[in-house]
Write an enzyme that holds these catalytic residues in place. Structure first.
Site, PDB file in Angstrom:
ATOM      1  N   LYS A   1       0.841  -1.197   0.000  1.00 47.19           N
ATOM      2  CA  LYS A   1       0.000   0.000   0.000  1.00 47.19           C
ATOM      3  C   LYS A   1       0.879   1.251   0.000  1.00 47.19           C
ATOM      4  O   LYS A   1       2.010   1.206   0.474  1.00 47.19           O
ATOM      5  CB  LYS A   1      -0.862   0.025   1.277  1.00 47.19           C
ATOM      6  CG  LYS A   1      -2.018  -0.950   1.288  1.00 47.19           C
ATOM      7  CD  LYS A   1      -2.844  -0.781   2.555  1.00 47.19           C
ATOM      8  CE  LYS A   1      -3.989  -1.777   2.618  1.00 47.19           C
ATOM      9  NZ  LYS A   1      -5.030  -1.532   1.608  1.00 47.19           N
TER      10      LYS A   1
ATOM     11  N   ARG B   1     -10.292 -11.488   2.088  1.00 45.79           N
ATOM     12  CA  ARG B   1     -11.108 -12.593   1.563  1.00 45.79           C
ATOM     13  C   ARG B   1     -10.360 -13.923   1.680  1.00 45.79           C
ATOM     14  O   ARG B   1     -10.978 -14.973   1.780  1.00 45.79           O
ATOM     15  CB  ARG B   1     -11.540 -12.286   0.123  1.00 45.79           C
ATOM     16  CG  ARG B   1     -10.415 -12.164  -0.869  1.00 45.79           C
ATOM     17  CD  ARG B   1     -10.823 -11.395  -2.123  1.00 45.79           C
ATOM     18  NE  ARG B   1     -10.810  -9.957  -1.899  1.00 45.79           N
ATOM     19  CZ  ARG B   1     -11.137  -9.059  -2.822  1.00 45.79           C
ATOM     20  NH1 ARG B   1     -11.525  -9.442  -4.026  1.00 45.79           N
ATOM     21  NH2 ARG B   1     -11.094  -7.768  -2.544  1.00 45.79           N
TER      22      ARG B   1
HETATM   23  N1  BES Z   1      -8.155  -3.679   4.496  1.00 47.34           N
HETATM   24  C1  BES Z   1      -8.287  -3.281   3.137  1.00 47.34           C
HETATM   25  C2  BES Z   1      -9.578  -2.519   2.869  1.00 47.34           C
HETATM   26  C3  BES Z   1      -9.740  -1.194   3.570  1.00 47.34           C
HETATM   27  C4  BES Z   1      -9.323  -0.028   2.963  1.00 47.34           C
HETATM   28  C5  BES Z   1     -10.369  -1.128   4.782  1.00 47.34           C
HETATM   29  C6  BES Z   1      -9.497   1.175   3.596  1.00 47.34           C
HETATM   30  C7  BES Z   1     -10.563   0.090   5.416  1.00 47.34           C
HETATM   31  C8  BES Z   1     -10.119   1.250   4.819  1.00 47.34           C
HETATM   32  C9  BES Z   1      -8.285  -4.511   2.238  1.00 47.34           C
HETATM   33  O1  BES Z   1      -7.492  -5.565   2.662  1.00 47.34           O
HETATM   34  C10 BES Z   1      -7.759  -4.086   0.916  1.00 47.34           C
HETATM   35  O2  BES Z   1      -6.608  -3.710   0.849  1.00 47.34           O
HETATM   36  N2  BES Z   1      -8.588  -4.155  -0.122  1.00 47.34           N
HETATM   37  C11 BES Z   1      -8.193  -3.779  -1.423  1.00 47.34           C
HETATM   38  C12 BES Z   1      -8.714  -4.809  -2.383  1.00 47.34           C
HETATM   39  C13 BES Z   1      -8.156  -4.686  -3.779  1.00 47.34           C
HETATM   40  C14 BES Z   1      -6.671  -4.962  -3.782  1.00 47.34           C
HETATM   41  C15 BES Z   1      -8.882  -5.638  -4.668  1.00 47.34           C
HETATM   42  C16 BES Z   1      -8.776  -2.414  -1.709  1.00 47.34           C
HETATM   43  O3  BES Z   1      -9.879  -2.112  -1.261  1.00 47.34           O
HETATM   44  O4  BES Z   1      -8.105  -1.627  -2.363  1.00 47.34           O
HETATM   45 MN    MN Z   2      -5.495  -5.382   2.002  1.00 45.99          MN
END
Ligand code: BES
Ligand code: MN
Ligand code: ZN
Length: 498
Positions: A278, A352
């Protein structure tokens, strides 16, 4: 701070601060009228002069004079009589509780005469207790300097109800509300704690400690055992982390040996994204990526405290998601407990992956219904913001039950779609399924991924990415992690017990 219910009138109480409710129509109910009389008619005069409107949430502080034992009187505007709902009571009293703390109110005697008449004494007592417990929550344990913490604490709160029968009913509500509020605060505590102080090992220890206190069963599935159970999807997320993964299972049997409802919570104690790293900006928020786990642990604790006649299993697959020499890489294929092969195209779609094995494990335990709670997708926050939790549900009856529970809790939800067409987005060239479906409908394709592991079991998926935290204090909500949807989970299970 303790919350109790006492009989007798509010003017007979010895608390430092007396609180009365006044509605917008300006008519004083008997308790407010008694206080007004002791103040020489000041309240009625202020209403007549337009200085006091009774609008919902209005707070007027008056000196108590000599004829009351209290030092000060607080008049709480209660709005229109027909607008008095449990949620309105919660919002009002959540805000009031912080005002009382700021004014160093000391001990408080609170008459809920208007609310208890409009609702009923049990519902009013429950809403009030929840609001006070939740509204006063603070996460300040890492402030070592006195001046960074609230200067005052609210003293014991006595809810005053003149009739003994109604006081008993109110007392039942208060007992429940305190549990709902305290368990929500437990979830907040777990989620607010930074990731270095809330590792999977520490979450497991906290779950075990709670289970021991409440006399419920707690099993921690360690890495070796998870390997034996073939939880390859969950374990793949742990590959890059120096912290040992902990798969937490709490079992509460309030109804003999029947099959349980399963609550499954995403427990990523920190989500760096893994190799699909990230950006640095805002990454600290990912210390809250175990909010789902915190919610299910807190909810099952509440059910035990309330001795609900229902069997529940709470499942919290916990791990960090870290990059590193041993981390899972984009393109890797892993196998979930139920044999499904998964192409990991983006290691940041890790929630997931841990839930796949959490859900498969719930099924192996014979769950009659599965509710999963996860900070799953940023896209959920884009769609519904911080107001409503997106619910993905494969069964209309279960959806109705979730909606009813959420309504009772005052936690807002909105149903999201699960059309078969979305499955195309998670088809993989090399495995049964891939873990990302691209940007379009990101929350839905994440839910479709989970659905593959649910099969035909009634299931509701709560994507709480948008509502996991609050930007400011408001009503029962305080800045920081929200503890949403702990109360919805509790109400859902309580309703099943009935
Ligand atoms: N934990 C994150 C989602 C999230 C983002 C929760 C901001 C709370 C605040 C999750 O694991 C994630 O990174 N999801 C990705 C999925 C994508 C890579 C398909 C996302 O939402 O960008
Ligand atoms: Mn994530
Ligand atoms: Zn995550």
């Amino acid at each position: 701070m303790k919350i109790t219910v006492a009989g007798g009138g509010i003017t007979a109480q010895t608390a430092d601060t007396a609180v009365i409710e006044v509605t917008e129509d300006g008519r004083l109910a008997s308790e407010a009228a008694a206080v007004d009389a002791a103040l020489g008619g000041v309240v009625a005069q202020m209403i007549a002069d337009g200085l006091l409107t009774g609008r919902s949430g209005e707070v007027t502080v008056l000196p108590a004079g000599r004829r009351l034992k209290a030092k000060r009187v607080v008049v709480l505007g209660t709005g229109k009589r027909e607008g008095v709902t449990a949620d309105a009571v919660r919002t009002r009293l959540g805000n009031l509780s912080r005002r009382l703390r700021d004014m160093n109110a000391g001990t408080v005697a609170l008459s809920l005469q208007e609310s208890a008449t409009a609702l009923d004494p049990t519902d009013a007592g429950r809403a009030a207790a929840e609001a006070i417990v939740m509204g006063l929550y603070r996460f300040d344990r890492h402030h070592t300097r006195e001046q960074d913490r609230p200067r005052h604490a609210v003293g014991d709160v006595t809810l005053v109800e003149t009739s003994t029968r109604r006081a008993n009913a109110m007392q039942r509500g208060v007992a429940e509300g305190v549990v709902l509020g305290e368990q929500t605060n437990l979830a907040r505590d777990l989620a607010n704690e930074p990731s270095n102080l809330m590792t999977p090992t520490i979450v497991a220890a906290r779950a075990q400690q709670m289970a021991a206190e409440l006399g419920i069963e707690c099993t921690i599935i360690e890495r070796a055992e998870a390997e034996r159970l073939k939880m390859g999807s969950y374990l793949s997320v742990a590959n890059g982390s120096a912290q040992p993964p902990k798969f937490i299972v709490l079992t509460y049997k309030g109804a003999g040996n029947g099959r349980p409802i399963a609550l499954v919570g995403k427990g990523i104690t920190f989500d760096t994204g893994g190799i699909s790293l990230k950006p640095a900006e805002g990454m600290d928020a990912m210390k809250g990526d175990m909010s789902g786990a915190a919610s299910v642990i807190a909810a099952i604790g509440a059910l035990a405290r309330l001795q609900a006649r229902v069997n529940v299993i709470a499942i919290a697959p916990c791990t960090e998601n870290m990059p590193g020499g041993t981390a899972t890489k984009p393109g890797d294929v892993v196998y979930a407990m139920d044999g499904t092969s998964i192409e990991v195209l983006n290691t940041d779609a890790e929630g997931r992956l841990v839930l796949a094995d959490g859900i498969a494990y719930a099924k192996s335990k014979g769950a009659t219904a599965i509710l999963d709670v996860a900070t799953l997708t940023g896209a959920m926050g884009v769609a519904l913001g911080g107001v409503r939790t997106g619910i993905f549900c494969n069964d209309d009856r279960t959806m109705t039950q979730v909606e009813r529970a959420a309504e009772a809790a005052g936690e807002k939800v909105w149903r999201m779609p699960l059309d078969a067409e979305y499955d195309d987005q998670i088809k993989s060239d090399v495995a049964d399924i891939k873990n990302t479906g691209g940007r379009p409908a990101g929350s839905i394709t994440a839910a479709k991924f989970l659905e593959r592991f649910v099969g035909t079991t009634p299931w509701a998926h709560f994507d709480i990415a948008g509502v996991m935290s609050k930007p400011a204090d408001s009503g029962v909500w305080v800045k920081g992690m929200s503890g949403n949807p702990v109360r919805t989970l509790i109400h859902f299970a309580l309703n099943r017990a009935r």
